[in-house]
Design a protein around this motif. Structure first.
Motif, PDB file in Angstrom:
ATOM      1  N   ASN A 139      -2.108   7.810  -9.881  1.00 56.23           N
ATOM      2  CA  ASN A 139      -2.389   8.815  -8.859  1.00 56.23           C
ATOM      3  C   ASN A 139      -3.699   8.457  -8.153  1.00 56.23           C
ATOM      4  O   ASN A 139      -4.764   8.490  -8.770  1.00 56.23           O
ATOM      5  CB  ASN A 139      -2.504  10.196  -9.512  1.00 56.23           C
ATOM      6  CG  ASN A 139      -2.714  11.306  -8.501  1.00 56.23           C
ATOM      7  OD1 ASN A 139      -3.430  11.158  -7.526  1.00 56.23           O
ATOM      8  ND2 ASN A 139      -2.070  12.440  -8.741  1.00 56.23           N
ATOM      9  N   PRO A 140      -3.673   8.123  -6.868  1.00 52.58           N
ATOM     10  CA  PRO A 140      -4.897   7.663  -6.191  1.00 52.58           C
ATOM     11  C   PRO A 140      -5.980   8.724  -6.118  1.00 52.58           C
ATOM     12  O   PRO A 140      -7.174   8.391  -6.146  1.00 52.58           O
ATOM     13  CB  PRO A 140      -4.397   7.263  -4.799  1.00 52.58           C
ATOM     14  CG  PRO A 140      -3.127   8.020  -4.615  1.00 52.58           C
ATOM     15  CD  PRO A 140      -2.505   8.115  -5.961  1.00 52.58           C
ATOM     16  N   ALA A 168     -11.784  11.254 -10.384  1.00 57.62           N
ATOM     17  CA  ALA A 168     -11.803  11.772 -11.758  1.00 57.62           C
ATOM     18  C   ALA A 168     -13.169  11.615 -12.420  1.00 57.62           C
ATOM     19  O   ALA A 168     -13.649  12.531 -13.098  1.00 57.62           O
ATOM     20  CB  ALA A 168     -10.731  11.074 -12.597  1.00 57.62           C
ATOM     21  N   GLU A 169     -13.825  10.470 -12.244  1.00 57.76           N
ATOM     22  CA  GLU A 169     -15.105  10.241 -12.917  1.00 57.76           C
ATOM     23  C   GLU A 169     -16.208  11.098 -12.310  1.00 57.76           C
ATOM     24  O   GLU A 169     -17.083  11.604 -13.038  1.00 57.76           O
ATOM     25  CB  GLU A 169     -15.491   8.761 -12.857  1.00 57.76           C
ATOM     26  CG  GLU A 169     -16.806   8.419 -13.526  1.00 57.76           C
ATOM     27  CD  GLU A 169     -16.836   8.703 -15.030  1.00 57.76           C
ATOM     28  OE1 GLU A 169     -17.957   8.754 -15.589  1.00 57.76           O
ATOM     29  OE2 GLU A 169     -15.761   8.867 -15.640  1.00 57.76           O
ATOM     30  N   PRO A 203     -13.589   2.328  -3.846  1.00 53.57           N
ATOM     31  CA  PRO A 203     -13.810   3.781  -3.871  1.00 53.57           C
ATOM     32  C   PRO A 203     -13.690   4.443  -2.508  1.00 53.57           C
ATOM     33  O   PRO A 203     -13.813   3.792  -1.474  1.00 53.57           O
ATOM     34  CB  PRO A 203     -15.238   3.901  -4.418  1.00 53.57           C
ATOM     35  CG  PRO A 203     -15.890   2.621  -4.013  1.00 53.57           C
ATOM     36  CD  PRO A 203     -14.823   1.572  -4.109  1.00 53.57           C
ATOM     37  N   TRP A 204     -13.482   5.740  -2.554  1.00 58.26           N
ATOM     38  CA  TRP A 204     -13.429   6.559  -1.345  1.00 58.26           C
ATOM     39  C   TRP A 204     -14.670   7.432  -1.189  1.00 58.26           C
ATOM     40  O   TRP A 204     -14.879   8.028  -0.135  1.00 58.26           O
ATOM     41  CB  TRP A 204     -12.203   7.477  -1.371  1.00 58.26           C
ATOM     42  CG  TRP A 204     -10.881   6.773  -1.438  1.00 58.26           C
ATOM     43  CD1 TRP A 204     -10.650   5.420  -1.365  1.00 58.26           C
ATOM     44  CD2 TRP A 204      -9.594   7.370  -1.593  1.00 58.26           C
ATOM     45  NE1 TRP A 204      -9.309   5.144  -1.475  1.00 58.26           N
ATOM     46  CE2 TRP A 204      -8.633   6.328  -1.615  1.00 58.26           C
ATOM     47  CE3 TRP A 204      -9.161   8.683  -1.737  1.00 58.26           C
ATOM     48  CZ2 TRP A 204      -7.269   6.565  -1.759  1.00 58.26           C
ATOM     49  CZ3 TRP A 204      -7.793   8.931  -1.874  1.00 58.26           C
ATOM     50  CH2 TRP A 204      -6.854   7.889  -1.881  1.00 58.26           C
ATOM     51  N   ASN A 205     -15.477   7.528  -2.219  1.00 60.21           N
ATOM     52  CA  ASN A 205     -16.588   8.488  -2.218  1.00 60.21           C
ATOM     53  C   ASN A 205     -17.959   7.832  -2.192  1.00 60.21           C
ATOM     54  O   ASN A 205     -18.966   8.480  -2.455  1.00 60.21           O
ATOM     55  CB  ASN A 205     -16.485   9.390  -3.452  1.00 60.21           C
ATOM     56  CG  ASN A 205     -16.502   8.613  -4.759  1.00 60.21           C
ATOM     57  OD1 ASN A 205     -16.245   7.412  -4.778  1.00 60.21           O
ATOM     58  ND2 ASN A 205     -16.809   9.292  -5.850  1.00 60.21           N
ATOM     59  N   LEU A 220       0.422  -1.721  -5.945  1.00 56.68           N
ATOM     60  CA  LEU A 220       0.558  -0.822  -4.794  1.00 56.68           C
ATOM     61  C   LEU A 220      -0.556   0.217  -4.784  1.00 56.68           C
ATOM     62  O   LEU A 220      -1.072   0.572  -3.714  1.00 56.68           O
ATOM     63  CB  LEU A 220       1.928  -0.145  -4.818  1.00 56.68           C
ATOM     64  CG  LEU A 220       3.131  -1.065  -4.580  1.00 56.68           C
ATOM     65  CD1 LEU A 220       4.430  -0.278  -4.683  1.00 56.68           C
ATOM     66  CD2 LEU A 220       3.037  -1.763  -3.223  1.00 56.68           C
ATOM     67  N   THR A 221      -0.942   0.689  -5.967  1.00 57.26           N
ATOM     68  CA  THR A 221      -2.061   1.638  -6.054  1.00 57.26           C
ATOM     69  C   THR A 221      -3.352   0.987  -5.587  1.00 57.26           C
ATOM     70  O   THR A 221      -4.144   1.591  -4.848  1.00 57.26           O
ATOM     71  CB  THR A 221      -2.222   2.157  -7.494  1.00 57.26           C
ATOM     72  OG1 THR A 221      -1.032   2.839  -7.881  1.00 57.26           O
ATOM     73  CG2 THR A 221      -3.408   3.106  -7.598  1.00 57.26           C
TER      74      THR A 221
END
Length: 322
Positions: free
Chosen positions: A244-245, A251-252, A133-135, A45-46
């Motif tokens: 935690n998405p 985080a990195e 990724p989102w970034n 799900l994540t």
């Protein structure tokens, strides 16, 4: 957008129902023991949530990357136009470039701050392909695509063949398919090849960067075949340990910036925390992938020279073993 700009279908957006159906089918068959593989509900799900966030990110902020490529387009040497031969040429050229971009994403920490998301799952199934990724639009990664624009491939065509490349890679994220016919394994990226890429076994680190064609890895020395006698450990050398998405997504990047601006560090060390390979540390307290491989060979001398491993050990940190 110029009125005469080419238009291409948003195939990744169109493929969302296909992704959902095939993940559900694989999950169902795995849960009933009908095919090989592993699913963990929170993990899957994540991964799907990360995929949805990536789609939203692309729709909301993709203009940043597109603007960079359209700016580069004015400096093109030629304009190859749009035709079937050009599309095929662009597909092959983009896959070649993807190999080097993917390799850079593993060898330059700043780019790794985005790509690490895709490797953060400790499971390997179709849902893992969606963990994206989102970034990525904020790392400057798009700059690595400008050479093809300068050479005459329109940015929108480049985006289209890039989407085809990512769509191809979806199906290789599975343990259901073991090995395909030799001729196909020799040329194309396959589940067997890509399982190696996602492995954290020392011999598998930094290998098999292919998108569509595995031939690039064979040409440039990064190919490692799957050892079917060894269980692959998926995930990261140091796993994120969370579902935690937000933490998975950022985080990195936070850690890299924190390292770069830490106290009592030279300018060179600060830059290396951002642009050296992951695992760099100014005090030698961490291990890079090269260190991990060397330590593994030191602990297992009989493995020296095997695919993906150095021919001899060197002085490193703590020994690593299977």
């Amino acid at each position: 957008m110029p009125i005469d700009a080419p238009t291409f279908p948003l195939i990744l957006a169109w493929a969302v129902p296909f992704f959902a159906i095939t993940v559900a089918l694989e999950w169902w068959f795995v849960a009933r023991g009908k095919v090989a593989g592993r699913y963990e509900t929170k993990d899957a799900l994540t991964s799907m949530l990360m995929g949805f966030g990536n789609l939203v990110s692309d729709l909301a902020m993709g203009f940043i990357s597109l603007a960079v490529l359209m700016w580069a387009w004015q400096f093109r040497l030629i304009d190859l136009g749009i035709s079937l031969p050009v599309i095929l040429l662009a597909l092959i050229a983009q896959d070649f470039l993807y190999y080097w971009k993917h390799r850079a994403a593993h060898r330059i920490r700043w780019f790794w701050t985005a790509h690490v998301v895709h490797h953060s799952s400790e499971h390997y199934n179709l849902s893992t392909a969606l963990r994206q990724p989102w970034n990525n639009h904020f790392t400057g990664f798009v700059l690595l695509s400008t050479p093809l624009v300068f050479l005459g491939i329109h940015p929108l065509l480049l985006g289209f063949v890039g989407a085809i490349n990512l769509l191809y890679q979806y199906w290789v994220h599975t343990e259901v398919i073991k090995k395909l016919p030799h001729w196909f394994e020799a040329v194309m990226n396959t589940p067997s090849h890509h399982r190696v890429h996602h492995g954290t076994n020392p011999q598998y680190l930094d290998s098999n960067y292919a998108g569509i064609f595995i031939i690039w890895d064979k040409m440039f020395g990064s190919f490692v075949p799957e050892d079917e006698t060894t269980e692959i450990r998926y995930g990261l050398v140091k796993n994120v340990g969370t579902y935690n998405p937000i933490k998975i997504a950022f985080a990195e990047m936070y850690a890299a910036v924190k390292d770069a601006f830490g106290p009592q560090r030279s300018l060179g060390a600060r830059l290396k925390y951002l642009f050296a390979p992951p695992g760099y540390s100014h005090d030698g307290s961490r291990l890079s992938s090269a260190d991990i491989k060397a330590a593994y060979v030191a602990a297992n001398p009989h493995m020296a020279g095997r695919p993906g491993l150095p021919s001899q050990s060197r002085e490193t940190g703590p020994a690593v073993s299977d």
